[in-house]
Design an enzyme around this catalytic site. Sequence first.
Site, PDB file in Angstrom:
ATOM      1  N   GLU A   1      -0.136   7.868  12.332  1.00 38.62           N
ATOM      2  CA  GLU A   1       1.013   7.104  11.852  1.00 38.62           C
ATOM      3  C   GLU A   1       1.860   6.606  13.022  1.00 38.62           C
ATOM      4  O   GLU A   1       2.066   7.316  14.002  1.00 38.62           O
ATOM      5  CB  GLU A   1       1.887   7.984  10.949  1.00 38.62           C
ATOM      6  CG  GLU A   1       1.332   8.221   9.568  1.00 38.62           C
ATOM      7  CD  GLU A   1       1.477   7.024   8.667  1.00 38.62           C
ATOM      8  OE1 GLU A   1       2.574   6.467   8.541  1.00 38.62           O
ATOM      9  OE2 GLU A   1       0.447   6.615   8.090  1.00 38.62           O
ATOM     10  N   ARG A   2       2.360   5.390  12.898  1.00 35.57           N
ATOM     11  CA  ARG A   2       3.388   4.925  13.825  1.00 35.57           C
ATOM     12  C   ARG A   2       4.670   5.661  13.485  1.00 35.57           C
ATOM     13  O   ARG A   2       4.971   5.891  12.312  1.00 35.57           O
ATOM     14  CB  ARG A   2       3.588   3.415  13.703  1.00 35.57           C
ATOM     15  CG  ARG A   2       2.345   2.610  14.037  1.00 35.57           C
ATOM     16  CD  ARG A   2       2.566   1.117  13.779  1.00 35.57           C
ATOM     17  NE  ARG A   2       1.341   0.360  14.011  1.00 35.57           N
ATOM     18  CZ  ARG A   2       0.405   0.142  13.100  1.00 35.57           C
ATOM     19  NH1 ARG A   2       0.568   0.641  11.870  1.00 35.57           N
ATOM     20  NH2 ARG A   2      -0.673  -0.562  13.378  1.00 35.57           N
TER      21      ARG A   2
ATOM     22  N   LYS B   1       0.822  -1.212   0.000  1.00 37.65           N
ATOM     23  CA  LYS B   1       0.000   0.000   0.000  1.00 37.65           C
ATOM     24  C   LYS B   1       0.858   1.265   0.000  1.00 37.65           C
ATOM     25  O   LYS B   1       0.622   2.187  -0.800  1.00 37.65           O
ATOM     26  CB  LYS B   1      -0.906  -0.037   1.234  1.00 37.65           C
ATOM     27  CG  LYS B   1      -1.818   1.165   1.400  1.00 37.65           C
ATOM     28  CD  LYS B   1      -2.709   0.971   2.623  1.00 37.65           C
ATOM     29  CE  LYS B   1      -1.882   0.771   3.872  1.00 37.65           C
ATOM     30  NZ  LYS B   1      -2.714   0.547   5.068  1.00 37.65           N
TER      31      LYS B   1
END
Length: 465
Positions: free
Chosen positions: A191-192, A165
């Site tokens: 987001e990490r 992705k």
Amino acid sequence: MDARIPPNLETNAIGTITEVQGPVVDIACRQLPPLHQALCTSANHDVYIFEVHRHLDERHVRAITLHRTSGLKRGMTVYDTGAPLHVPVSPDCLGRLVNVFGLPLDGGAELPAVEFRNVLAKPAPLHETIGNKEILETGIKVIDLLCPFIRGGKTGLFGGAGVGKTVLIMEFMHAIVHLHKGVSVFAGVGERIREGHELWREMQAAGVMPQSLMVFGQMDESPGVRFRVGLSALTYAEYLRDTLHKEVLFLMDNVFRFVQAGSEISGLLGRMPATVGYQPTLISEVAELQDRIISTTHGAITSVQAVYVPADDMTDPAVSAILSHLDTTVVLSRGQAGKGIYPAVDPLQSGSQLMDRHVLGDRHYTLAEGVREHLARYHELEDIIAMLGIEELTEQDRRIVLRARKLQRYLSQPFHVVADHSGMAGVSVSLADTLADCEAFLRGEYDDMTEDQCYMRGTLREGAT
């Protein structure tokens, strides 16, 4: 942010904190601020920003803090900023990595503010909007052929972890920069930190960062940040569209985390949950974001949004709310990735509103349907082939299966943004070349080719690269 309250706000004291519960702060006010007004206070050399979400009574408001709440306590003075949450915008924003407030996360200097824009701005007036009936070529064969992007439209990218992705998103950004000379705005919602850092570095290595802007609201931040970071990034996209007249690609990863943040805030504010535990304001919150992604007489914003599907249930209320706004649906399949076919787009589940004979033209539409029919027939016969072998099929079905397997491999291609990792030079294939190749496949001109000769290539036309 500056550790002190700006001097011009010292006279704007509006009240005091009466209660702190997680990211929720109750404030006693001498004068009620309007909903969505930005308030602030300072403690321990930090400035805290609040956003008003609810009027409790004539003197009290409930706000969501956009920072960690450690250091806050009752009795602290709260100041009115005089405006809703806003971000600084300027042509120098390209190439930068910023947070929800427009402050740098890349270690660089603060953005020089040409102007400040409200992140909760209204959509462009209806008389300034234009229709979307034009294909935006990406140079990616499977997408341009079977689920074409709409210039100024919205595309949902449905995929789990490990199916490519992020690579596909980066390739879209590369296409906008190199094929259409446009710019990209990336919104990292929840987001990490590892993912965000890797994406930033990979975009720099791929050479697309100078024409891109990244806005991050990380997973460990307040739900208020994750709820507003998409709108903050969209504000920059609107500036690039309206003021600089750019072709803008707006990417959002992941829009489902935006919905989750709204659900968290709804629970914190004490609202009664609705269907499947989602917030009762789900539909309007999604629409507030999606309705601003439009084309105007000044330029176009084309959106690609990664969407997580809970338990692979496409009827989930959040997924349904998002789907109702999308023009194109791209489904990434773990089965395709398992076969080594990248991009791992499932050609039978993906589709576009542009798949219409009057929009695409007779040739494109007929070829796309022909390719889809071959792949669908192969999918139907896979179990029979596994049990009895391909020799048991009729001659016509055997020919369709062999062509479908070659088409399946033809629709793979190496990407520019991972050329260093894959060892294969990236290729972009024009729609005209893709249609010519598929037409030759369906006529049987490539029946003598092996499947390996079709795999991970650009166009098969003689002399093309």
